[in-house]
Write a protein that holds these residues in place. Structure first.
Motif, PDB file in Angstrom:
ATOM      1  N   GLN A 105       0.832  -1.203   0.000  1.00  0.00           N
ATOM      2  CA  GLN A 105       0.000   0.000   0.000  1.00  0.00           C
ATOM      3  C   GLN A 105       0.866   1.252   0.000  1.00  0.00           C
ATOM      4  OE1 GLN A 105      -2.653  -1.018   3.505  1.00  0.00           O
ATOM      5  NE2 GLN A 105      -4.176  -0.060   2.184  1.00  0.00           N
ATOM      6  N   ARG A 106       2.002   1.208   0.684  1.00  0.00           N
ATOM      7  CA  ARG A 106       2.901   2.356   0.768  1.00  0.00           C
ATOM      8  C   ARG A 106       3.569   2.656  -0.559  1.00  0.00           C
ATOM      9  NH1 ARG A 106       4.865  -0.225   6.434  1.00  0.00           N
ATOM     10  NH2 ARG A 106       3.691   1.137   7.837  1.00  0.00           N
ATOM     11  N   GLN A 107       3.478   1.723  -1.503  1.00  0.00           N
ATOM     12  CA  GLN A 107       3.997   1.947  -2.842  1.00  0.00           C
ATOM     13  C   GLN A 107       2.901   2.415  -3.800  1.00  0.00           C
ATOM     14  OE1 GLN A 107       5.927  -2.208  -2.194  1.00  0.00           O
ATOM     15  NE2 GLN A 107       6.945  -1.371  -4.009  1.00  0.00           N
ATOM     16  N   GLY A 108       1.678   2.491  -3.304  1.00  0.00           N
ATOM     17  CA  GLY A 108       0.568   2.958  -4.124  1.00  0.00           C
ATOM     18  C   GLY A 108      -0.011   1.915  -5.045  1.00  0.00           C
ATOM     19  N   THR A 109       0.310   0.639  -4.800  1.00  0.00           N
ATOM     20  CA  THR A 109      -0.147  -0.414  -5.705  1.00  0.00           C
ATOM     21  C   THR A 109      -0.687  -1.604  -4.930  1.00  0.00           C
ATOM     22  OG1 THR A 109       2.069  -1.409  -5.781  1.00  0.00           O
ATOM     23  CG2 THR A 109       1.539   0.237  -7.470  1.00  0.00           C
ATOM     24  N   ALA A 110      -1.348  -2.493  -5.652  1.00  0.00           N
ATOM     25  CA  ALA A 110      -1.779  -3.798  -5.150  1.00  0.00           C
ATOM     26  C   ALA A 110      -1.540  -4.810  -6.252  1.00  0.00           C
ATOM     27  CB  ALA A 110      -3.248  -3.787  -4.747  1.00  0.00           C
ATOM     28  N   HIS A 111      -0.753  -5.818  -5.986  1.00  0.00           N
ATOM     29  CA  HIS A 111      -0.337  -6.779  -7.012  1.00  0.00           C
ATOM     30  C   HIS A 111       0.359  -6.068  -8.166  1.00  0.00           C
ATOM     31  CE1 HIS A 111      -2.486 -10.083  -5.111  1.00  0.00           C
ATOM     32  NE2 HIS A 111      -3.539  -9.299  -5.003  1.00  0.00           N
ATOM     33  N   GLY A 112       1.041  -4.971  -7.856  1.00  0.00           N
ATOM     34  CA  GLY A 112       1.775  -4.239  -8.880  1.00  0.00           C
ATOM     35  C   GLY A 112       0.934  -3.295  -9.709  1.00  0.00           C
ATOM     36  N   GLU A 113      -0.353  -3.244  -9.467  1.00  0.00           N
ATOM     37  CA  GLU A 113      -1.232  -2.395 -10.250  1.00  0.00           C
ATOM     38  C   GLU A 113      -1.628  -1.155  -9.449  1.00  0.00           C
ATOM     39  OE1 GLU A 113      -4.501  -4.794 -11.452  1.00  0.00           O
ATOM     40  OE2 GLU A 113      -3.354  -5.893 -12.970  1.00  0.00           O
ATOM     41  N   HIS A 114      -1.704  -0.028 -10.141  1.00  0.00           N
ATOM     42  CA  HIS A 114      -2.037   1.241  -9.513  1.00  0.00           C
ATOM     43  C   HIS A 114      -3.436   1.185  -8.881  1.00  0.00           C
ATOM     44  CE1 HIS A 114      -2.293   5.617  -9.023  1.00  0.00           C
ATOM     45  NE2 HIS A 114      -3.516   5.519  -9.516  1.00  0.00           N
ATOM     46  N   VAL A 115      -3.531   1.672  -7.629  1.00  0.00           N
ATOM     47  CA  VAL A 115      -4.803   1.745  -6.917  1.00  0.00           C
ATOM     48  C   VAL A 115      -5.018   3.193  -6.497  1.00  0.00           C
ATOM     49  CG1 VAL A 115      -6.159   0.960  -4.944  1.00  0.00           C
ATOM     50  CG2 VAL A 115      -4.600  -0.632  -6.094  1.00  0.00           C
ATOM     51  N   GLU A 116      -6.106   3.776  -6.932  1.00  0.00           N
ATOM     52  CA  GLU A 116      -6.347   5.197  -6.693  1.00  0.00           C
ATOM     53  C   GLU A 116      -6.371   5.517  -5.196  1.00  0.00           C
ATOM     54  OE1 GLU A 116      -6.639   9.029  -7.751  1.00  0.00           O
ATOM     55  OE2 GLU A 116      -6.439   7.335  -9.149  1.00  0.00           O
ATOM     56  N   ASP A 117      -6.981   4.652  -4.402  1.00  0.00           N
ATOM     57  CA  ASP A 117      -7.071   4.906  -2.965  1.00  0.00           C
ATOM     58  C   ASP A 117      -5.715   4.848  -2.276  1.00  0.00           C
ATOM     59  OD1 ASP A 117      -9.759   5.187  -3.241  1.00  0.00           O
ATOM     60  OD2 ASP A 117     -10.275   3.178  -2.523  1.00  0.00           O
ATOM     61  N   TYR A 118      -4.740   4.239  -2.914  1.00  0.00           N
ATOM     62  CA  TYR A 118      -3.432   4.083  -2.292  1.00  0.00           C
ATOM     63  C   TYR A 118      -2.459   5.207  -2.650  1.00  0.00           C
ATOM     64  CZ  TYR A 118      -4.877  -0.727  -1.203  1.00  0.00           C
ATOM     65  OH  TYR A 118      -5.544  -1.829  -0.726  1.00  0.00           O
ATOM     66  N   VAL A 119      -2.836   6.049  -3.584  1.00  0.00           N
ATOM     67  CA  VAL A 119      -1.943   7.138  -3.994  1.00  0.00           C
ATOM     68  C   VAL A 119      -1.625   8.046  -2.808  1.00  0.00           C
ATOM     69  CG1 VAL A 119      -1.724   9.185  -5.453  1.00  0.00           C
ATOM     70  CG2 VAL A 119      -2.706   7.081  -6.390  1.00  0.00           C
ATOM     71  N   SER A 120      -2.645   8.421  -2.068  1.00  0.00           N
ATOM     72  CA  SER A 120      -2.438   9.301  -0.916  1.00  0.00           C
ATOM     73  C   SER A 120      -1.637   8.599   0.174  1.00  0.00           C
ATOM     74  CB  SER A 120      -3.790   9.770  -0.360  1.00  0.00           C
ATOM     75  OG  SER A 120      -4.623   8.663  -0.038  1.00  0.00           O
ATOM     76  N   ILE A 121      -1.800   7.269   0.296  1.00  0.00           N
ATOM     77  CA  ILE A 121      -1.013   6.515   1.272  1.00  0.00           C
ATOM     78  C   ILE A 121       0.462   6.558   0.906  1.00  0.00           C
ATOM     79  CG2 ILE A 121      -0.579   4.205   2.205  1.00  0.00           C
ATOM     80  CD1 ILE A 121      -3.563   3.646   1.966  1.00  0.00           C
ATOM     81  N   LYS A 122       0.765   6.430  -0.384  1.00  0.00           N
ATOM     82  CA  LYS A 122       2.153   6.521  -0.854  1.00  0.00           C
ATOM     83  C   LYS A 122       2.716   7.924  -0.613  1.00  0.00           C
ATOM     84  CE  LYS A 122       5.074   5.795  -4.929  1.00  0.00           C
ATOM     85  NZ  LYS A 122       5.839   7.033  -4.710  1.00  0.00           N
ATOM     86  N   GLU A 123       1.917   8.940  -0.865  1.00  0.00           N
ATOM     87  CA  GLU A 123       2.383  10.317  -0.651  1.00  0.00           C
ATOM     88  C   GLU A 123       2.725  10.568   0.811  1.00  0.00           C
ATOM     89  OE1 GLU A 123      -0.789  12.659  -2.179  1.00  0.00           O
ATOM     90  OE2 GLU A 123      -0.234  12.383  -4.287  1.00  0.00           O
ATOM     91  N   VAL A 124       1.871  10.071   1.704  1.00  0.00           N
ATOM     92  CA  VAL A 124       2.133  10.238   3.131  1.00  0.00           C
ATOM     93  C   VAL A 124       3.392   9.483   3.534  1.00  0.00           C
ATOM     94  CG1 VAL A 124       1.281   9.639   5.429  1.00  0.00           C
ATOM     95  CG2 VAL A 124      -0.253  10.698   3.765  1.00  0.00           C
ATOM     96  N   PHE A 125       3.583   8.295   2.994  1.00  0.00           N
ATOM     97  CA  PHE A 125       4.781   7.515   3.305  1.00  0.00           C
ATOM     98  C   PHE A 125       6.030   8.238   2.813  1.00  0.00           C
ATOM     99  CE2 PHE A 125       8.016   4.458   1.969  1.00  0.00           C
ATOM    100  CZ  PHE A 125       8.238   3.779   3.153  1.00  0.00           C
ATOM    101  N   ASP A 126       5.983   8.734   1.585  1.00  0.00           N
ATOM    102  CA  ASP A 126       7.151   9.421   1.033  1.00  0.00           C
ATOM    103  C   ASP A 126       7.508  10.660   1.847  1.00  0.00           C
ATOM    104  OD1 ASP A 126       7.356   7.524  -0.935  1.00  0.00           O
ATOM    105  OD2 ASP A 126       6.294   8.703  -2.456  1.00  0.00           O
ATOM    106  N   LYS A 127       6.511  11.401   2.288  1.00  0.00           N
ATOM    107  CA  LYS A 127       6.789  12.602   3.074  1.00  0.00           C
ATOM    108  C   LYS A 127       7.362  12.257   4.450  1.00  0.00           C
ATOM    109  CE  LYS A 127       3.250  15.535   0.921  1.00  0.00           C
ATOM    110  NZ  LYS A 127       1.988  16.278   1.134  1.00  0.00           N
ATOM    111  N   THR A 128       6.964  11.116   4.969  1.00  0.00           N
ATOM    112  CA  THR A 128       7.432  10.717   6.296  1.00  0.00           C
ATOM    113  C   THR A 128       8.809  10.090   6.243  1.00  0.00           C
ATOM    114  OG1 THR A 128       5.124  10.281   6.913  1.00  0.00           O
ATOM    115  CG2 THR A 128       6.832   9.418   8.375  1.00  0.00           C
ATOM    116  N   PHE A 129       9.105   9.361   5.160  1.00  0.00           N
ATOM    117  CA  PHE A 129      10.342   8.590   5.100  1.00  0.00           C
ATOM    118  C   PHE A 129      11.220   8.987   3.909  1.00  0.00           C
ATOM    119  CE2 PHE A 129       7.309   5.956   7.461  1.00  0.00           C
ATOM    120  CZ  PHE A 129       8.024   5.780   8.637  1.00  0.00           C
ATOM    121  N   THR A 130      11.201  10.264   3.563  1.00  0.00           N
ATOM    122  CA  THR A 130      12.126  10.817   2.575  1.00  0.00           C
ATOM    123  C   THR A 130      12.592  12.172   3.086  1.00  0.00           C
ATOM    124  OG1 THR A 130      10.904   9.730   0.778  1.00  0.00           O
ATOM    125  CG2 THR A 130      12.485  11.450   0.163  1.00  0.00           C
ATOM    126  N   LYS A 131      13.861  12.288   3.389  1.00  0.00           N
ATOM    127  CA  LYS A 131      14.378  13.522   3.970  1.00  0.00           C
ATOM    128  C   LYS A 131      14.235  14.699   3.012  1.00  0.00           C
ATOM    129  CE  LYS A 131      17.681  11.350   7.128  1.00  0.00           C
ATOM    130  NZ  LYS A 131      19.116  11.170   7.484  1.00  0.00           N
TER     131      LYS A 131
END
Length: 496
Positions: free
Chosen positions: A268-294
């Motif tokens: 989910q933190r990569q924004g995908t499920a089974h390698g396929e883009h999931v619209e609901d997971y885009v924001s989850i990836k953005e939050v992860f990137d902001k938290t774990f990217t200096k």
């Protein structure tokens, strides 16, 4: 009248003798008076008196004659009794006592395991969650297992390898080099070709780009023949990897704080499920990137590598086949796996625990200096209210039975078992916590502090943090990330 005259009269012989027209046969001996004890041969013989010895001899003779049939019958009866016992156990035998938490308890102590060689299958009580060894699709928890028949799985595995590759390539410092001063850093279309099987500029896919200067790198950068299994410090001692202006490039010891590896919840933190883009997971990836990217304002640098549906043996295979490449040395490995072993494969608590510990030991074996955090298995939603168990005066099993009545099977994936997993999750998490407490460098993170609410009468899953029965939503990931960030500060306080 003699006793034989009475017998003749009973059988009608007296009438025959009295008739003048019928004479007794000359062949019949005459019965003389006073000789009543003589028993004529033409009268029925008296029945012999049957004793215990007679019956014993009869039974013995029967056994001797029909011994094969008797043996086979006894063997059949024994097999049938065993089968009935197994069926009873499957439908509610030893796994269905009144205390569901006692049923889920792992009785063998694995907390003193020190290496992968200490893990064995011999002590497993039962393989399947329902209490037997046959009614599940459980894999060997100690053997790496890939899903090579799934194109989606293979594609996502390759994507994870590219993420690991990029993380390693970004560590290369070329600021003091002569020959490599035009190196522009990681280039996805160039540095990932080896993953697709192309003959590009990677050697053994181990984490360094060589281009046309492969021979130069091989002879000069490490000062001797390139050994992909040699660590960087040893190579530096040989007069290379120093970035001292001699035409070499430097690979820093580390620049990555944390690597998250696991199943669909990690993906989910990569924004995908089974390698396929999931619209609901885009924001989850953005939050992860902001938290774990200096570079984006986070306190740490981290990457996530997950694949939906993966079990512990699947994660183990991925680590041994490209997702833990040479040079990927984060300060912390964050592991989250186990729910699919329980709910999709139907593995017992003990087998699931062994699989998770095998993943831990693999990382510890290849990265002995890294810290490892085992994330608890997240609770699974089983009803609308999120009820997990009663506490206080109510027995917890009353809650377990009642919440099953309120759960619609259609609300859960048909691939998952429609049984309550909370007792099993509690048992596994307790064993993981015990294991971590006895090993330096291994920590246990209990996510219940984020996802579970304890009220006066019961424990509840915070359903407002869940997208579905298994996966957290955006709010859940935000709160979880914040809790992880806080824990990382505690773990890495001496390194920051």
């Amino acid at each position: 009248m003699s006793k034989w005259s009475a017998v003749d009269q009973e059988y009608g012989d007296n009438d025959a003798a009295a008739s003048d027209d019928v004479s007794p046969s000359s062949s019949m001996p005459e019965i003389e008076d006073g000789n009543d004890e003589d028993f004529p041969s033409y009268y029925p013989q008296p029945k012999p008196q049957r004793t215990c010895l007679f019956y014993g001899a009869t039974v013995l003779s029967f056994i001797i004659i029909y011994r094969t049939e008797l043996f086979l019958g006894a063997a059949l009866a024994f097999c049938v009794s065993i089968a009935i016992k197994d069926i009873s156990a499957t439908r509610g035998g030893p796994r269905r006592s009144k205390n569901a938490f006692k049923n889920a308890h792992v009785f063998h102590d694995y907390s003193n395991i020190n290496s992968k060689y200490d893990l064995t299958l011999g002590s497993i009580d039962h393989w399947c969650l329902i209490g037997d060894d046959n009614n599940c699709q459980c894999e060997d928890p100690l053997t790496p297992m890939g899903k090579h028949g799934s194109k989606k799985w293979t594609a996502q595995h390759k994507e994870n390898m590219k993420i690991a590759t990029a993380a390693v390539m970004k560590l290369i410092d070329v600021s003091n080099t002569k020959e490599w001063n035009n190196y522009e850093g990681y280039q996805p279309n160039l540095d990932d070709l080896w993953i697709e099987g192309a003959d590009d500029d990677w050697v053994f896919a181990k984490g360094a780009r060589f281009g046309d200067d492969f021979a130069y790198f091989q002879d000069d950068v490490f000062g001797n023949d390139f050994d992909p299994n040699q660590d960087y410090d040893a190579a530096g001692d040989a007069g290379a990897n120093t970035g001292d202006g001699t035409g070499t490039r430097k690979l820093e010891s580390t620049g990555l704080d944390v690597v998250f590896i696991g199943d669909s919840i990690t993906e989910q933190r990569q924004g995908t499920a089974h390698g396929e883009h999931v619209e609901d997971y885009v924001s989850i990836k953005e939050v992860f990137d902001k938290t774990f990217t200096k570079d984006k304002g986070g306190d740490f640098d981290g990457i996530a590598m997950g694949i939906a549906g993966d079990t512990a043996p699947n994660v183990l295979w991925r680590l041994m086949n490209g997702e833990n490449p040479f040079g990927l040395e984060p300060k912390v490995w964050w592991i989250h796996v186990g729910i699919n072993d329980l709910s999709m494969k139907g593995c017992s608590e003990e087998v699931t625990l062994l699989g998770i510990l095998r993943v831990v030991e693999e990382i510890q074996n290849t990265r002995p200096d890294a810290k490892i955090v085992i994330n608890s298995i997240l609770p699974v939603r089983r009803n609308d209210e999120g009820l997990l168990e009663h506490i206080g005066k109510h027995h917890e099993d009353q809650a377990l039975r009642q919440k099953e009545l309120n759960m619609m099977d259609s609300s859960m994936s048909p691939k998952r078992m429609h049984v309550d997993l909370w007792p099993s999750i509690v048992s596994i998490n307790e064993e993981l916590s015990k294991f971590a407490s006895k090993h330096n460098g291994i920590k246990f993170f209990n996510a219940d502090e984020v996802f579970v609410e304890e009220r006066e009468d019961a424990k509840y899953l915070k359903v407002d943090l869940m997208k579905d029965n298994v996966h957290p939503n955006l709010s859940g990931h935000k709160k979880w990330n914040n809790a992880i960030k806080k824990r990382l500060h505690e773990i890495l306080k001496d390194d920051l």
